[in-house]
Each structure stands twice: as C-alpha cells, then as structure tokens.
Design a protein around this motif. Structure first.
Motif, PDB file in Angstrom:
ATOM      1  N   ALA A   1       5.019   7.077   7.993  1.00  0.00           N
ATOM      2  CA  ALA A   1       3.976   7.023   9.014  1.00  0.00           C
ATOM      3  C   ALA A   1       2.774   7.874   8.634  1.00  0.00           C
ATOM      4  CB  ALA A   1       4.547   7.471  10.362  1.00  0.00           C
ATOM      5  N   ASP A   2       3.014   9.064   8.100  1.00  0.00           N
ATOM      6  CA  ASP A   2       1.899   9.942   7.741  1.00  0.00           C
ATOM      7  C   ASP A   2       1.074   9.352   6.599  1.00  0.00           C
ATOM      8  OD1 ASP A   2       2.685  11.687   9.695  1.00  0.00           O
ATOM      9  OD2 ASP A   2       3.656  13.105   8.332  1.00  0.00           O
ATOM     10  N   GLU A   3       1.751   8.747   5.624  1.00  0.00           N
ATOM     11  CA  GLU A   3       1.020   8.113   4.519  1.00  0.00           C
ATOM     12  C   GLU A   3       0.157   6.973   5.031  1.00  0.00           C
ATOM     13  OE1 GLU A   3       3.324   7.134   0.986  1.00  0.00           O
ATOM     14  OE2 GLU A   3       4.902   8.463   1.735  1.00  0.00           O
ATOM     15  N   MET A   4       0.714   6.176   5.947  1.00  0.00           N
ATOM     16  CA  MET A   4      -0.068   5.068   6.490  1.00  0.00           C
ATOM     17  C   MET A   4      -1.248   5.582   7.297  1.00  0.00           C
ATOM     18  SD  MET A   4      -0.542   1.861   6.597  1.00  0.00           S
ATOM     19  CE  MET A   4       0.987   1.041   6.101  1.00  0.00           C
ATOM     20  N   GLU A   5      -1.041   6.653   8.066  1.00  0.00           N
ATOM     21  CA  GLU A   5      -2.143   7.200   8.855  1.00  0.00           C
ATOM     22  C   GLU A   5      -3.261   7.683   7.943  1.00  0.00           C
ATOM     23  OE1 GLU A   5      -3.864   7.279  12.341  1.00  0.00           O
ATOM     24  OE2 GLU A   5      -1.728   6.806  12.154  1.00  0.00           O
ATOM     25  N   ALA A   6      -2.911   8.261   6.794  1.00  0.00           N
ATOM     26  CA  ALA A   6      -3.929   8.704   5.836  1.00  0.00           C
ATOM     27  C   ALA A   6      -4.703   7.516   5.277  1.00  0.00           C
ATOM     28  CB  ALA A   6      -3.267   9.495   4.710  1.00  0.00           C
TER      29      ALA A   6
ATOM     30  N   ALA B   1       0.821  -1.217   0.000  1.00  0.00           N
ATOM     31  CA  ALA B   1       0.000   0.000   0.000  1.00  0.00           C
ATOM     32  C   ALA B   1       0.847   1.254   0.000  1.00  0.00           C
ATOM     33  CB  ALA B   1      -0.942  -0.002   1.205  1.00  0.00           C
ATOM     34  N   LEU B   2       2.095   1.148   0.485  1.00  0.00           N
ATOM     35  CA  LEU B   2       3.007   2.284   0.510  1.00  0.00           C
ATOM     36  C   LEU B   2       3.926   2.298  -0.702  1.00  0.00           C
ATOM     37  CD1 LEU B   2       3.909   2.293   4.310  1.00  0.00           C
ATOM     38  CD2 LEU B   2       2.301   3.781   3.107  1.00  0.00           C
ATOM     39  N   GLY B   3       3.636   1.450  -1.684  1.00  0.00           N
ATOM     40  CA  GLY B   3       4.376   1.469  -2.935  1.00  0.00           C
ATOM     41  C   GLY B   3       5.648   0.661  -2.934  1.00  0.00           C
ATOM     42  N   VAL B   4       5.817  -0.239  -1.970  1.00  0.00           N
ATOM     43  CA  VAL B   4       7.030  -1.043  -1.867  1.00  0.00           C
ATOM     44  C   VAL B   4       6.678  -2.516  -2.056  1.00  0.00           C
ATOM     45  CG1 VAL B   4       8.961  -1.715  -0.397  1.00  0.00           C
ATOM     46  CG2 VAL B   4       8.048   0.621  -0.284  1.00  0.00           C
ATOM     47  N   ARG B   5       7.401  -3.193  -2.934  1.00  0.00           N
ATOM     48  CA  ARG B   5       7.210  -4.630  -3.117  1.00  0.00           C
ATOM     49  C   ARG B   5       8.202  -5.378  -2.226  1.00  0.00           C
ATOM     50  NH1 ARG B   5       6.687  -3.304  -8.654  1.00  0.00           N
ATOM     51  NH2 ARG B   5       8.886  -3.763  -8.988  1.00  0.00           N
ATOM     52  N   PRO B   6       7.696  -6.175  -1.282  1.00  0.00           N
ATOM     53  CA  PRO B   6       8.615  -6.994  -0.488  1.00  0.00           C
ATOM     54  C   PRO B   6       9.417  -7.945  -1.378  1.00  0.00           C
ATOM     55  CG  PRO B   6       6.435  -6.939   0.523  1.00  0.00           C
ATOM     56  CD  PRO B   6       6.295  -6.313  -0.832  1.00  0.00           C
TER      57      PRO B   6
ATOM     58  N   THR C   1      -7.205  -5.533   5.579  1.00  0.00           N
ATOM     59  CA  THR C   1      -6.058  -4.629   5.541  1.00  0.00           C
ATOM     60  C   THR C   1      -6.425  -3.349   4.792  1.00  0.00           C
ATOM     61  OG1 THR C   1      -5.212  -5.472   3.425  1.00  0.00           O
ATOM     62  CG2 THR C   1      -4.511  -6.633   5.436  1.00  0.00           C
ATOM     63  N   VAL C   2      -5.496  -2.389   4.799  1.00  0.00           N
ATOM     64  CA  VAL C   2      -5.756  -1.131   4.101  1.00  0.00           C
ATOM     65  C   VAL C   2      -5.943  -1.346   2.600  1.00  0.00           C
ATOM     66  CG1 VAL C   2      -4.624   0.338   5.786  1.00  0.00           C
ATOM     67  CG2 VAL C   2      -3.272  -0.681   3.960  1.00  0.00           C
ATOM     68  N   LEU C   3      -5.494  -2.472   2.073  1.00  0.00           N
ATOM     69  CA  LEU C   3      -5.721  -2.765   0.661  1.00  0.00           C
ATOM     70  C   LEU C   3      -6.977  -3.583   0.423  1.00  0.00           C
ATOM     71  CD1 LEU C   3      -2.222  -3.592  -0.906  1.00  0.00           C
ATOM     72  CD2 LEU C   3      -3.571  -1.506  -1.128  1.00  0.00           C
ATOM     73  N   SER C   4      -7.267  -4.531   1.296  1.00  0.00           N
ATOM     74  CA  SER C   4      -8.391  -5.437   1.037  1.00  0.00           C
ATOM     75  C   SER C   4      -9.738  -4.902   1.496  1.00  0.00           C
ATOM     76  CB  SER C   4      -8.133  -6.796   1.698  1.00  0.00           C
ATOM     77  OG  SER C   4      -8.305  -6.740   3.104  1.00  0.00           O
ATOM     78  N   ILE C   5      -9.749  -3.933   2.412  1.00  0.00           N
ATOM     79  CA  ILE C   5     -11.014  -3.438   2.965  1.00  0.00           C
ATOM     80  C   ILE C   5     -11.942  -2.870   1.892  1.00  0.00           C
ATOM     81  CG2 ILE C   5     -12.019  -1.613   4.427  1.00  0.00           C
ATOM     82  CD1 ILE C   5      -9.682  -2.206   6.398  1.00  0.00           C
ATOM     83  N   PRO C   6     -11.478  -2.021   0.967  1.00  0.00           N
ATOM     84  CA  PRO C   6     -12.412  -1.506  -0.050  1.00  0.00           C
ATOM     85  C   PRO C   6     -13.054  -2.619  -0.880  1.00  0.00           C
ATOM     86  CG  PRO C   6     -10.431  -0.171  -0.004  1.00  0.00           C
ATOM     87  CD  PRO C   6     -10.154  -1.362   0.865  1.00  0.00           C
ATOM     88  N   TYR C   7     -12.266  -3.595  -1.287  1.00  0.00           N
ATOM     89  CA  TYR C   7     -12.811  -4.723  -2.046  1.00  0.00           C
ATOM     90  C   TYR C   7     -13.814  -5.497  -1.193  1.00  0.00           C
ATOM     91  CZ  TYR C   7     -12.946  -9.085  -4.744  1.00  0.00           C
ATOM     92  OH  TYR C   7     -13.367 -10.181  -5.457  1.00  0.00           O
ATOM     93  N   ALA C   8     -13.463  -5.757   0.072  1.00  0.00           N
ATOM     94  CA  ALA C   8     -14.349  -6.508   0.953  1.00  0.00           C
ATOM     95  C   ALA C   8     -15.681  -5.792   1.151  1.00  0.00           C
ATOM     96  CB  ALA C   8     -13.665  -6.743   2.302  1.00  0.00           C
ATOM     97  N   ILE C   9     -15.634  -4.486   1.360  1.00  0.00           N
ATOM     98  CA  ILE C   9     -16.870  -3.720   1.548  1.00  0.00           C
ATOM     99  C   ILE C   9     -17.715  -3.754   0.278  1.00  0.00           C
ATOM    100  CG2 ILE C   9     -17.781  -1.378   1.817  1.00  0.00           C
ATOM    101  CD1 ILE C   9     -15.573  -0.850   3.850  1.00  0.00           C
ATOM    102  N   ASP C  10     -17.094  -3.492  -0.856  1.00  0.00           N
ATOM    103  CA  ASP C  10     -17.837  -3.440  -2.113  1.00  0.00           C
ATOM    104  C   ASP C  10     -18.499  -4.772  -2.450  1.00  0.00           C
ATOM    105  OD1 ASP C  10     -17.093  -0.811  -2.389  1.00  0.00           O
ATOM    106  OD2 ASP C  10     -15.524  -1.194  -3.871  1.00  0.00           O
ATOM    107  N   GLN C  11     -17.847  -5.869  -2.079  1.00  0.00           N
ATOM    108  CA  GLN C  11     -18.372  -7.190  -2.405  1.00  0.00           C
ATOM    109  C   GLN C  11     -19.361  -7.710  -1.362  1.00  0.00           C
ATOM    110  OE1 GLN C  11     -17.636  -9.042  -5.263  1.00  0.00           O
ATOM    111  NE2 GLN C  11     -16.630  -7.173  -5.950  1.00  0.00           N
TER     112      GLN C  11
END
Length: 339
Positions: free
Chosen positions: A182-187, A79-84, A320-330
C-alpha cells in the motif's frame, strides 16, 4: 494450512471447477511469472480486508500468483514489480508487451489470456492457481464474482462508483493493499499527482479552456467522453475544464455520449481532442460539412491523436500509474505546439 492449500481444499468441492483445479494442482497451469513473494510485503500488511462492490474480501497472506481481469489492472500490478500470470484481452491487442510503458516489465513472460472484456474463462483462471484475482476497471457481475471467489480471493471493482467510473487512484489503492504494498502504491500515486501539478503550473492557460475528447467509430456516429472516462480525467488533471453539456447527455451507466452529425455543435468548444484509429477516420471527420462549420475546426483548435503507433491515445485511455508519464510527455507538446 497455507493460503494455497486452503483455497484448493475449498475449490475441490465445486464440481464445475474440479477438473481445472486438479490440473492446476498437477502442475498443468499457465506460464510461470515473477511471484509477489519475491519482494516481501510491508510488515503487518496481512491479513488485509478490502471492501468492494460485492462486499469485502480478506487476503490472509501475501499472494504470489495474480490474475487481473480489468482493462488496465495489470498496469498497477506491474508497477509494483509483479507480473500477473493471467490477464484479459479487450481489443485483440494482447495486453502484454504491446505498450511502451509496460513492454520491459512483461519481458518474455506474457500472461495467459483468460477472457475477453468482461467474459472470463473460469476453468482457465482456476488452472492458473491464482492467490488473488483483481478486477478494478471491469464490469464483473455478481454471479461471476461468486464463481471466482471459489477459486481465490477476489478484489472486485470499487463500491462507491459505477463500473468503469472510479478514479484511477481509487483503483490503484486496492491493488496496492491486495499485494501488501500500500505504501509503495501511495508513493506512485503521489508521483503521478505531482506530474500533473507540474503541467498545470507550467500551463495555467489550460484552466481557461473547455476541452472535449471525442471519437468516431463509424461514419455518421460521433462520441464525446464523459468526465468519468479515463481520457477525460487525464485532460482534466492537466488543468482543462470539461463540458457539462456532454455529461448531461450520457446515459446512466455509460461513459460516453453518442450522437449524429446534426449535433456536432456540441463539440464546438475551446479545445477538441480526437482519439482515432486511422488517418482514414481523421479525414472522414474533417470532410464532414457540418464539422467544417465549427469554429474549433475553422480555427485549428482541434487535435487528432492516434490511439496507437505512436501509442498516445492508448496511454491516456489507460491513465494508470505506468501510462501517465508517457501520456504527459507525448500529449502536452501536441497541445502546446512544441513538439
């Protein structure tokens, strides 16, 4: 001395990992990934000290190579633009490129698999030359933490919660701090909180209903998830009440209550959501005579949701901050009959 050279100097003294680290130094590590340094951290973000279950960890400068060891940790990093560069495989699902909320972010550069669930391949992790190791939604043990700390700074699971019981926000924040964002994650957290709040405002009726999330992994065995499980948390944040009776049956250190068909009465609440792996499982549950007697089943207030294909159950299981929008929409249309 740079973060990476200091780390290697320390690790070279550890005989267990010496060969793996030598391979990493020789360029024999895992796949290349987008590095965190490509997007500068916030000014003054480093050094940063993060408290966790096993004490505290200092990260002196912005990490470039990240390994994640928790089930859903990679979501917050992505979500912060970094690929592990490394991740664990929990259910033989390949945690890269599979889920619709992360597929585009992984692209064609999957991570190296460095373990399964809470068992880690230490030499493989060392060979990836990580700058930070993140283990939030995990059951990392003390001895694993100590070994991994010889490779790189380790951000272990939150101290104030049992393993696998920390709220998603409290696992996302240390990840944001570790990456200097930290600020990006808080947003991102605020955005997810607002999404939940909109659902609660649009569906105040949810607050009047008690809901249980359940599964049945094998015939005759049923599971109901406690209020510390991400699946239950997801529905709680939609506005539903959770069952205190279920929580009372959960053993210490667990996030689920298990019982036989004779206790299916525990599931007779206002709304019952089954998250299952197949239609065969659904039919087996529906065919259970004791289940058919429940009012929630007779009245059609039960909902069967697939874990994958479509990946609805997986989305609210991650929460998670990535999956929540999909979960809500579905999920919300299924709950309201508006799909």
């Amino acid at each position: 001395m740079s973060l990476r050279s200091a780390r290697f100097a320390k690790s070279a003294a550890v005989s267990l990992l010496a060969l793996a680290l030598a391979a990493a130094l020789a360029g024999c590590g895992g796949p290349e990934a987008e590095e965190a340094g490509d997007a500068p951290a916030a000014e003054g973000a480093f050094p940063v000290t993060i408290e966790h279950k096993y004490g505290e960890t200092e990260i002196p400068e912005q990490p470039e190579r990240v390994v994640t060891l928790g089930l859903s940790d990679q979501d917050a990093v992505l979500a912060l633009g970094v690929r592990p560069v490394g991740s664990v495989d929990w259910f033989k699902e390949e945690p890269y490129g599979k889920w619709p909320w992360t597929e585009d972010l992984w692209g064609d550069e999957p991570p190296q698999i460095v373990g399964e669930r809470d068992e880690y391949d230490m030499e493989r992790i060392a060979a990836l030359a990580p700058d930070v190791i993140i283990a939030q939604y995990s059951g990392m043990r003390q001895e694993q933490y100590e070994t991994l700390s010889r490779i790189a700074p380790v951000v272990a699971q939150p101290a104030d919660y049992p393993d696998y019981a920390a709220p998603w926000q409290e696992m996302a924040r240390p990840i944001g701090a570790a990456l200097g964002r930290a600020d990006e994650m808080e947003a991102l957290i605020e955005d997810m909180d607002e999404r939940y709040a909109r659902v609660r405002a649009e569906h105040p009726e949810f607050a009047e209903e008690t809901l249980i999330v359940a599964d049945s992994f094998e015939p005759g065995v049923y599971s109901a998830f406690a209020d510390t499980d991400p699946k239950a948390i997801f529905f709680s944040e939609l506005g539903f009440r959770l069952s205190p009776e279920v929580d009372g049956l959960v053993e210490d250190g667990a996030n689920v209550a298990q019982f036989g068909a004779e206790r299916l009465d525990l599931l007779d609440v206002d709304r019952l959501v089954w998250v299952t792996s197949s239609e065969e499982s659904n039919e087996r549950i529906r065919d259970e005579p004791l289940y058919q007697r429940l009012a929630v089943a007779e009245d059609g207030r039960d909902l069967f949701v697939p874990y994958e294909d479509p990946d609805i159950g997986a989305a609210f299981s991650f929460n998670t901050v990535l999956s929540i929008p999909y979960a809500i929409d579905q999920t919300v249309p299924l709950l309201t009959g508006e799909e």
